[in-house]
Motif scaffolding. Structure first.
Motif, PDB file in Angstrom:
ATOM      1  N   LEU A   3     -69.663  35.596  60.737  1.00  0.00           N
ATOM      2  CA  LEU A   3     -70.063  35.457  59.340  1.00  0.00           C
ATOM      3  C   LEU A   3     -68.864  35.703  58.438  1.00  0.00           C
ATOM      4  O   LEU A   3     -68.037  36.562  58.716  1.00  0.00           O
ATOM      5  CB  LEU A   3     -71.170  36.456  59.009  1.00  0.00           C
ATOM      6  N   GLN A   4     -68.797  34.949  57.351  1.00  0.00           N
ATOM      7  CA  GLN A   4     -67.713  35.119  56.403  1.00  0.00           C
ATOM      8  C   GLN A   4     -68.271  35.666  55.097  1.00  0.00           C
ATOM      9  O   GLN A   4     -69.399  35.384  54.728  1.00  0.00           O
ATOM     10  CB  GLN A   4     -67.011  33.796  56.138  1.00  0.00           C
ATOM     11  N   GLU A   5     -67.442  36.439  54.424  1.00  0.00           N
ATOM     12  CA  GLU A   5     -67.827  37.004  53.140  1.00  0.00           C
ATOM     13  C   GLU A   5     -67.247  36.147  52.025  1.00  0.00           C
ATOM     14  O   GLU A   5     -66.072  35.803  52.054  1.00  0.00           O
ATOM     15  CB  GLU A   5     -67.244  38.426  53.036  1.00  0.00           C
ATOM     16  N   VAL A   6     -68.058  35.801  51.072  1.00  0.00           N
ATOM     17  CA  VAL A   6     -67.591  35.019  49.922  1.00  0.00           C
ATOM     18  C   VAL A   6     -67.160  36.006  48.849  1.00  0.00           C
ATOM     19  O   VAL A   6     -67.976  36.715  48.273  1.00  0.00           O
ATOM     20  CB  VAL A   6     -68.700  34.084  49.395  1.00  0.00           C
ATOM     21  N   LYS A   7     -65.857  36.070  48.598  1.00  0.00           N
ATOM     22  CA  LYS A   7     -65.323  37.031  47.626  1.00  0.00           C
ATOM     23  C   LYS A   7     -65.312  36.465  46.214  1.00  0.00           C
ATOM     24  O   LYS A   7     -65.399  37.207  45.248  1.00  0.00           O
ATOM     25  CB  LYS A   7     -63.920  37.447  48.032  1.00  0.00           C
ATOM     26  N   SER A   8     -65.199  35.140  46.086  1.00  0.00           N
ATOM     27  CA  SER A   8     -65.230  34.523  44.759  1.00  0.00           C
ATOM     28  C   SER A   8     -65.614  33.052  44.896  1.00  0.00           C
ATOM     29  O   SER A   8     -65.482  32.462  45.965  1.00  0.00           O
ATOM     30  CB  SER A   8     -63.877  34.647  44.054  1.00  0.00           C
ATOM     31  N   VAL A   9     -66.082  32.489  43.804  1.00  0.00           N
ATOM     32  CA  VAL A   9     -66.429  31.073  43.752  1.00  0.00           C
ATOM     33  C   VAL A   9     -65.689  30.435  42.583  1.00  0.00           C
ATOM     34  O   VAL A   9     -65.349  31.105  41.605  1.00  0.00           O
ATOM     35  CB  VAL A   9     -67.961  30.862  43.595  1.00  0.00           C
ATOM     36  N   ASP A  10     -65.432  29.145  42.688  1.00  0.00           N
ATOM     37  CA  ASP A  10     -64.777  28.422  41.606  1.00  0.00           C
ATOM     38  C   ASP A  10     -65.783  28.205  40.479  1.00  0.00           C
ATOM     39  O   ASP A  10     -66.839  27.592  40.683  1.00  0.00           O
ATOM     40  CB  ASP A  10     -64.245  27.088  42.125  1.00  0.00           C
ATOM     41  N   ILE A  11     -65.473  28.713  39.318  1.00  0.00           N
ATOM     42  CA  ILE A  11     -66.408  28.689  38.192  1.00  0.00           C
ATOM     43  C   ILE A  11     -66.734  27.250  37.787  1.00  0.00           C
ATOM     44  O   ILE A  11     -67.897  26.909  37.553  1.00  0.00           O
ATOM     45  CB  ILE A  11     -65.845  29.501  37.003  1.00  0.00           C
ATOM     46  N   MET A  12     -65.736  26.380  37.723  1.00  0.00           N
ATOM     47  CA  MET A  12     -65.986  24.994  37.309  1.00  0.00           C
ATOM     48  C   MET A  12     -66.851  24.247  38.319  1.00  0.00           C
ATOM     49  O   MET A  12     -67.707  23.450  37.935  1.00  0.00           O
ATOM     50  CB  MET A  12     -64.664  24.253  37.105  1.00  0.00           C
ATOM     51  N   SER A  13     -66.645  24.510  39.603  1.00  0.00           N
ATOM     52  CA  SER A  13     -67.452  23.829  40.621  1.00  0.00           C
ATOM     53  C   SER A  13     -68.912  24.232  40.525  1.00  0.00           C
ATOM     54  O   SER A  13     -69.804  23.385  40.592  1.00  0.00           O
ATOM     55  CB  SER A  13     -66.926  24.165  42.021  1.00  0.00           C
ATOM     56  N   VAL A  14     -69.152  25.529  40.362  1.00  0.00           N
ATOM     57  CA  VAL A  14     -70.531  26.005  40.239  1.00  0.00           C
ATOM     58  C   VAL A  14     -71.157  25.470  38.956  1.00  0.00           C
ATOM     59  O   VAL A  14     -72.315  25.038  38.951  1.00  0.00           O
ATOM     60  CB  VAL A  14     -70.586  27.555  40.273  1.00  0.00           C
ATOM     61  N   ALA A  15     -70.397  25.464  37.862  1.00  0.00           N
ATOM     62  CA  ALA A  15     -70.921  24.989  36.580  1.00  0.00           C
ATOM     63  C   ALA A  15     -71.291  23.506  36.652  1.00  0.00           C
ATOM     64  O   ALA A  15     -72.348  23.095  36.163  1.00  0.00           O
ATOM     65  CB  ALA A  15     -69.899  25.234  35.477  1.00  0.00           C
ATOM     66  N   LYS A  16     -70.439  22.689  37.275  1.00  0.00           N
ATOM     67  CA  LYS A  16     -70.732  21.259  37.383  1.00  0.00           C
ATOM     68  C   LYS A  16     -71.942  20.993  38.279  1.00  0.00           C
ATOM     69  O   LYS A  16     -72.787  20.162  37.942  1.00  0.00           O
ATOM     70  CB  LYS A  16     -69.505  20.510  37.909  1.00  0.00           C
ATOM     71  N   PHE A  85     -68.486  40.960  40.337  1.00  0.00           N
ATOM     72  CA  PHE A  85     -69.108  41.960  41.184  1.00  0.00           C
ATOM     73  C   PHE A  85     -68.947  41.723  42.679  1.00  0.00           C
ATOM     74  O   PHE A  85     -69.186  42.631  43.471  1.00  0.00           O
ATOM     75  CB  PHE A  85     -70.589  42.078  40.847  1.00  0.00           C
ATOM     76  N   ALA A  86     -68.560  40.540  43.089  1.00  0.00           N
ATOM     77  CA  ALA A  86     -68.495  40.238  44.532  1.00  0.00           C
ATOM     78  C   ALA A  86     -67.460  41.094  45.245  1.00  0.00           C
ATOM     79  O   ALA A  86     -67.688  41.541  46.363  1.00  0.00           O
ATOM     80  CB  ALA A  86     -68.187  38.763  44.744  1.00  0.00           C
ATOM     81  N   GLY A  87     -66.330  41.315  44.613  1.00  0.00           N
ATOM     82  CA  GLY A  87     -65.303  42.127  45.241  1.00  0.00           C
ATOM     83  C   GLY A  87     -65.693  43.597  45.361  1.00  0.00           C
ATOM     84  O   GLY A  87     -65.342  44.278  46.318  1.00  0.00           O
ATOM     85  N   LYS A  88     -66.442  44.083  44.392  1.00  0.00           N
ATOM     86  CA  LYS A  88     -66.842  45.494  44.374  1.00  0.00           C
ATOM     87  C   LYS A  88     -68.030  45.759  45.292  1.00  0.00           C
ATOM     88  O   LYS A  88     -68.073  46.758  46.006  1.00  0.00           O
ATOM     89  CB  LYS A  88     -67.183  45.907  42.949  1.00  0.00           C
ATOM     90  N   VAL A  89     -69.009  44.867  45.257  1.00  0.00           N
ATOM     91  CA  VAL A  89     -70.237  45.061  46.010  1.00  0.00           C
ATOM     92  C   VAL A  89     -70.101  44.486  47.413  1.00  0.00           C
ATOM     93  O   VAL A  89     -70.697  45.000  48.348  1.00  0.00           O
ATOM     94  CB  VAL A  89     -71.428  44.417  45.255  1.00  0.00           C
ATOM     95  N   GLY A  90     -69.334  43.440  47.544  1.00  0.00           N
ATOM     96  CA  GLY A  90     -69.157  42.790  48.839  1.00  0.00           C
ATOM     97  C   GLY A  90     -69.953  41.518  48.921  1.00  0.00           C
ATOM     98  O   GLY A  90     -71.111  41.527  49.293  1.00  0.00           O
ATOM     99  N   GLY A  91     -69.344  40.423  48.502  1.00  0.00           N
ATOM    100  CA  GLY A  91     -69.928  39.100  48.411  1.00  0.00           C
ATOM    101  C   GLY A  91     -70.982  38.799  49.340  1.00  0.00           C
ATOM    102  O   GLY A  91     -71.986  38.534  49.552  1.00  0.00           O
TER     103      GLY A  91
END
Length: 91
Positions: A3-16, A85-91
């Motif tokens: 399993l991989q942890e998602v630490k961040s997502v691209d804001i523009m990709s999610v928005a589109k 919050f992903a980095g602090k809580v753990g994606g």
């Protein structure tokens, strides 16, 4: 498979992506609501079919525009908050 942890997502990709999803859903709902609402209002004046068609077209266009704008803004805000919050809580 690990399993991989998602630490961040691209804001523009999610928005589109969110804009497209919300745009389609709002367009469908706007079309149906406009169809029935236009038919009801048109029925008062005796032009039920014309009122239903006009209401459906307006509902489709307005629903699409509102869905695209609202979905884009909402998706960007959600992705930004996730990245905070992903980095602090753990994606």
């Amino acid at each position: 498979m690990a399993l991989q942890e998602v630490k961040s997502v691209d804001i523009m990709s999610v928005a589109k992506l969110q804009a497209v999803i919300a745009g389609v859903i709002y367009a469908i709902v706007g079309f149906v609501m406009g169809l029935f609402g236009g038919a009801l209002i048109g029925g008062v004046g005796g032009a039920t079919a014309a009122g239903g068609i006009a209401g459906a077209i307006i509902g489709l266009i307005v629903g699409l525009i509102i869905g695209l704008i609202g979905g884009f803004v909402g998706g960007a805000i959600m992705a930004f908050i996730y990245n905070l919050f992903a980095g602090k809580v753990g994606g």
